[in-house]
Write a protein that holds these residues in place. Structure first.
Motif, PDB file in Angstrom:
ATOM      1  N   MET A   1     -12.094  44.595   0.115  1.00 39.30           N
ATOM      2  CA  MET A   1     -13.129  44.315  -0.848  1.00 39.30           C
ATOM      3  C   MET A   1     -14.486  44.247  -0.166  1.00 39.30           C
ATOM      4  O   MET A   1     -15.490  44.540  -0.777  1.00 39.30           O
ATOM      5  N   GLU A   2     -14.495  43.905   1.097  1.00 35.32           N
ATOM      6  CA  GLU A   2     -15.739  43.839   1.842  1.00 35.32           C
ATOM      7  C   GLU A   2     -16.388  45.217   1.930  1.00 35.32           C
ATOM      8  O   GLU A   2     -17.596  45.346   1.834  1.00 35.32           O
ATOM      9  N   GLY A   3     -15.566  46.246   2.079  1.00 31.47           N
ATOM     10  CA  GLY A   3     -16.085  47.607   2.107  1.00 31.47           C
ATOM     11  C   GLY A   3     -16.715  48.006   0.790  1.00 31.47           C
ATOM     12  O   GLY A   3     -17.679  48.774   0.752  1.00 31.47           O
ATOM     13  N   PHE A   4     -16.196  47.477  -0.290  1.00 34.97           N
ATOM     14  CA  PHE A   4     -16.774  47.788  -1.599  1.00 34.97           C
ATOM     15  C   PHE A   4     -18.189  47.245  -1.701  1.00 34.97           C
ATOM     16  O   PHE A   4     -19.091  47.925  -2.166  1.00 34.97           O
ATOM     17  N   PHE A   5     -18.394  46.010  -1.244  1.00 35.02           N
ATOM     18  CA  PHE A   5     -19.720  45.413  -1.313  1.00 35.02           C
ATOM     19  C   PHE A   5     -20.709  46.158  -0.430  1.00 35.02           C
ATOM     20  O   PHE A   5     -21.879  46.290  -0.786  1.00 35.02           O
ATOM     21  N   GLU A   6     -20.250  46.642   0.698  1.00 36.69           N
ATOM     22  CA  GLU A   6     -21.115  47.427   1.568  1.00 36.69           C
ATOM     23  C   GLU A   6     -21.437  48.780   0.951  1.00 36.69           C
ATOM     24  O   GLU A   6     -22.532  49.294   1.095  1.00 36.69           O
ATOM     25  N   GLY A   7     -20.465  49.347   0.258  1.00 36.16           N
ATOM     26  CA  GLY A   7     -20.638  50.677  -0.292  1.00 36.16           C
ATOM     27  C   GLY A   7     -21.500  50.735  -1.542  1.00 36.16           C
ATOM     28  O   GLY A   7     -22.095  51.756  -1.839  1.00 36.16           O
ATOM     29  N   VAL A   8     -21.558  49.649  -2.285  1.00 39.44           N
ATOM     30  CA  VAL A   8     -22.309  49.679  -3.545  1.00 39.44           C
ATOM     31  C   VAL A   8     -23.795  49.799  -3.284  1.00 39.44           C
ATOM     32  O   VAL A   8     -24.449  50.692  -3.803  1.00 39.44           O
ATOM     33  N   GLY A   9     -24.340  48.923  -2.509  1.00 38.79           N
ATOM     34  CA  GLY A   9     -25.746  48.998  -2.167  1.00 38.79           C
ATOM     35  C   GLY A   9     -26.668  48.526  -3.276  1.00 38.79           C
ATOM     36  O   GLY A   9     -26.278  48.341  -4.425  1.00 38.79           O
ATOM     37  N   VAL A  10     -27.909  48.358  -2.891  1.00 36.00           N
ATOM     38  CA  VAL A  10     -28.918  47.845  -3.817  1.00 36.00           C
ATOM     39  C   VAL A  10     -29.265  48.872  -4.890  1.00 36.00           C
ATOM     40  O   VAL A  10     -29.453  48.522  -6.052  1.00 36.00           O
ATOM     41  N   ALA A  11     -29.336  50.131  -4.525  1.00 36.47           N
ATOM     42  CA  ALA A  11     -29.707  51.161  -5.498  1.00 36.47           C
ATOM     43  C   ALA A  11     -28.697  51.234  -6.634  1.00 36.47           C
ATOM     44  O   ALA A  11     -29.081  51.354  -7.811  1.00 36.47           O
ATOM     45  N   ALA A  12     -27.421  51.130  -6.319  1.00 37.65           N
ATOM     46  CA  ALA A  12     -26.398  51.173  -7.362  1.00 37.65           C
ATOM     47  C   ALA A  12     -26.492  49.950  -8.263  1.00 37.65           C
ATOM     48  O   ALA A  12     -26.298  50.053  -9.476  1.00 37.65           O
ATOM     49  N   LEU A  13     -26.809  48.790  -7.705  1.00 35.20           N
ATOM     50  CA  LEU A  13     -26.970  47.593  -8.524  1.00 35.20           C
ATOM     51  C   LEU A  13     -28.146  47.720  -9.480  1.00 35.20           C
ATOM     52  O   LEU A  13     -28.072  47.296 -10.632  1.00 35.20           O
ATOM     53  N   VAL A  14     -29.223  48.317  -9.007  1.00 37.84           N
ATOM     54  CA  VAL A  14     -30.386  48.533  -9.878  1.00 37.84           C
ATOM     55  C   VAL A  14     -30.031  49.503 -10.993  1.00 37.84           C
ATOM     56  O   VAL A  14     -30.369  49.278 -12.164  1.00 37.84           O
ATOM     57  N   ILE A  15     -29.313  50.557 -10.671  1.00 38.18           N
ATOM     58  CA  ILE A  15     -28.910  51.531 -11.686  1.00 38.18           C
ATOM     59  C   ILE A  15     -27.933  50.895 -12.669  1.00 38.18           C
ATOM     60  O   ILE A  15     -28.008  51.138 -13.884  1.00 38.18           O
ATOM     61  N   LEU A  16     -27.028  50.064 -12.179  1.00 36.64           N
ATOM     62  CA  LEU A  16     -26.118  49.343 -13.068  1.00 36.64           C
ATOM     63  C   LEU A  16     -26.886  48.434 -14.016  1.00 36.64           C
ATOM     64  O   LEU A  16     -26.585  48.363 -15.210  1.00 36.64           O
ATOM     65  N   ALA A  17     -27.872  47.731 -13.493  1.00 35.27           N
ATOM     66  CA  ALA A  17     -28.675  46.840 -14.338  1.00 35.27           C
ATOM     67  C   ALA A  17     -29.417  47.634 -15.408  1.00 35.27           C
ATOM     68  O   ALA A  17     -29.470  47.225 -16.573  1.00 35.27           O
ATOM     69  N   ALA A  62     -14.582  52.175  -5.693  1.00 33.35           N
ATOM     70  CA  ALA A  62     -15.477  52.360  -4.557  1.00 33.35           C
ATOM     71  C   ALA A  62     -15.300  53.745  -3.945  1.00 33.35           C
ATOM     72  O   ALA A  62     -16.261  54.350  -3.490  1.00 33.35           O
ATOM     73  N   ALA A  63     -14.085  54.255  -3.966  1.00 33.68           N
ATOM     74  CA  ALA A  63     -13.831  55.585  -3.402  1.00 33.68           C
ATOM     75  C   ALA A  63     -14.383  56.684  -4.303  1.00 33.68           C
ATOM     76  O   ALA A  63     -14.635  57.786  -3.845  1.00 33.68           O
ATOM     77  N   GLY A  64     -14.570  56.393  -5.577  1.00 33.24           N
ATOM     78  CA  GLY A  64     -15.070  57.382  -6.524  1.00 33.24           C
ATOM     79  C   GLY A  64     -16.553  57.642  -6.424  1.00 33.24           C
ATOM     80  O   GLY A  64     -17.059  58.580  -7.015  1.00 33.24           O
ATOM     81  N   GLY A  65     -17.273  56.805  -5.724  1.00 33.27           N
ATOM     82  CA  GLY A  65     -18.698  57.004  -5.543  1.00 33.27           C
ATOM     83  C   GLY A  65     -19.525  56.221  -6.550  1.00 33.27           C
ATOM     84  O   GLY A  65     -19.017  55.505  -7.407  1.00 33.27           O
ATOM     85  N   VAL A  66     -20.825  56.387  -6.417  1.00 33.45           N
ATOM     86  CA  VAL A  66     -21.769  55.637  -7.233  1.00 33.45           C
ATOM     87  C   VAL A  66     -21.653  56.007  -8.707  1.00 33.45           C
ATOM     88  O   VAL A  66     -21.747  55.146  -9.580  1.00 33.45           O
ATOM     89  N   LEU A  67     -21.418  57.263  -9.001  1.00 30.19           N
ATOM     90  CA  LEU A  67     -21.326  57.689 -10.404  1.00 30.19           C
ATOM     91  C   LEU A  67     -20.175  56.992 -11.121  1.00 30.19           C
ATOM     92  O   LEU A  67     -20.335  56.511 -12.244  1.00 30.19           O
ATOM     93  N   LEU A  68     -19.041  56.888 -10.470  1.00 33.44           N
ATOM     94  CA  LEU A  68     -17.898  56.204 -11.078  1.00 33.44           C
ATOM     95  C   LEU A  68     -18.177  54.712 -11.240  1.00 33.44           C
ATOM     96  O   LEU A  68     -17.817  54.112 -12.260  1.00 33.44           O
ATOM     97  N   VAL A  69     -18.864  54.114 -10.287  1.00 36.39           N
ATOM     98  CA  VAL A  69     -19.222  52.703 -10.398  1.00 36.39           C
ATOM     99  C   VAL A  69     -20.144  52.492 -11.584  1.00 36.39           C
ATOM    100  O   VAL A  69     -19.999  51.530 -12.347  1.00 36.39           O
ATOM    101  N   ILE A  70     -21.087  53.395 -11.794  1.00 40.92           N
ATOM    102  CA  ILE A  70     -22.021  53.284 -12.919  1.00 40.92           C
ATOM    103  C   ILE A  70     -21.295  53.477 -14.245  1.00 40.92           C
ATOM    104  O   ILE A  70     -21.547  52.750 -15.212  1.00 40.92           O
ATOM    105  N   ILE A  71     -20.381  54.412 -14.304  1.00 42.36           N
ATOM    106  CA  ILE A  71     -19.615  54.622 -15.537  1.00 42.36           C
ATOM    107  C   ILE A  71     -18.777  53.389 -15.863  1.00 42.36           C
ATOM    108  O   ILE A  71     -18.754  52.937 -17.009  1.00 42.36           O
ATOM    109  N   VAL A  72     -18.125  52.834 -14.859  1.00 46.75           N
ATOM    110  CA  VAL A  72     -17.322  51.625 -15.074  1.00 46.75           C
ATOM    111  C   VAL A  72     -18.210  50.468 -15.512  1.00 46.75           C
ATOM    112  O   VAL A  72     -17.863  49.708 -16.424  1.00 46.75           O
ATOM    113  N   GLY A  73     -19.375  50.324 -14.901  1.00 43.17           N
ATOM    114  CA  GLY A  73     -20.303  49.267 -15.285  1.00 43.17           C
ATOM    115  C   GLY A  73     -20.805  49.432 -16.708  1.00 43.17           C
ATOM    116  O   GLY A  73     -20.914  48.464 -17.459  1.00 43.17           O
TER     117      GLY A  73
END
Length: 91
Positions: A1-17, A62-73
């Motif tokens: 899970m630690e790798g997930f937090f490293e992989g998300v990054g600030v830019a993905a959090l801003v896009i999720l918001a 996390a393995a799916g990349g930023v786009l998958l994280v945004i879709i899930v969010g």
């Protein structure tokens, strides 16, 4: 899970918001209720959903990349905003 937090990054959090804000605002506009409240709920839900799934052991996100994280969010934000809208007593 630690790798997930490293992989998300600030830019993905801003896009999720931003995605959550848009979904919440749209739900508020469609229901005729407070757009700001729904936008805030959507933003929080969109940012929390990927972390919640990672805590539950769904690491493929996390393995799916930023786009998958945004879709899930975005899906998570839509579900939470829909639940809040359905459970609120006002009609």
């Amino acid at each position: 899970m630690e790798g997930f937090f490293e992989g998300v990054g600030v830019a993905a959090l801003v896009i999720l918001a931003l995605a959550g804000l848009a979904i919440g605002w749209l739900a508020g506009a469609l229901s005729g209720r407070s757009k700001a409240v729904y936008a805030i709920i959507g933003a929080v839900a969109a940012m929390a959903t990927p972390f919640l799934l990672a805590a539950l052991g769904v690491t493929v996100i996390a393995a799916g990349g930023v786009l998958l994280v945004i879709i899930v969010g975005a899906v998570g934000a839509a579900v939470v905003v829909g639940l809040v809208r359905a459970l609120s007593g006002r009609r």
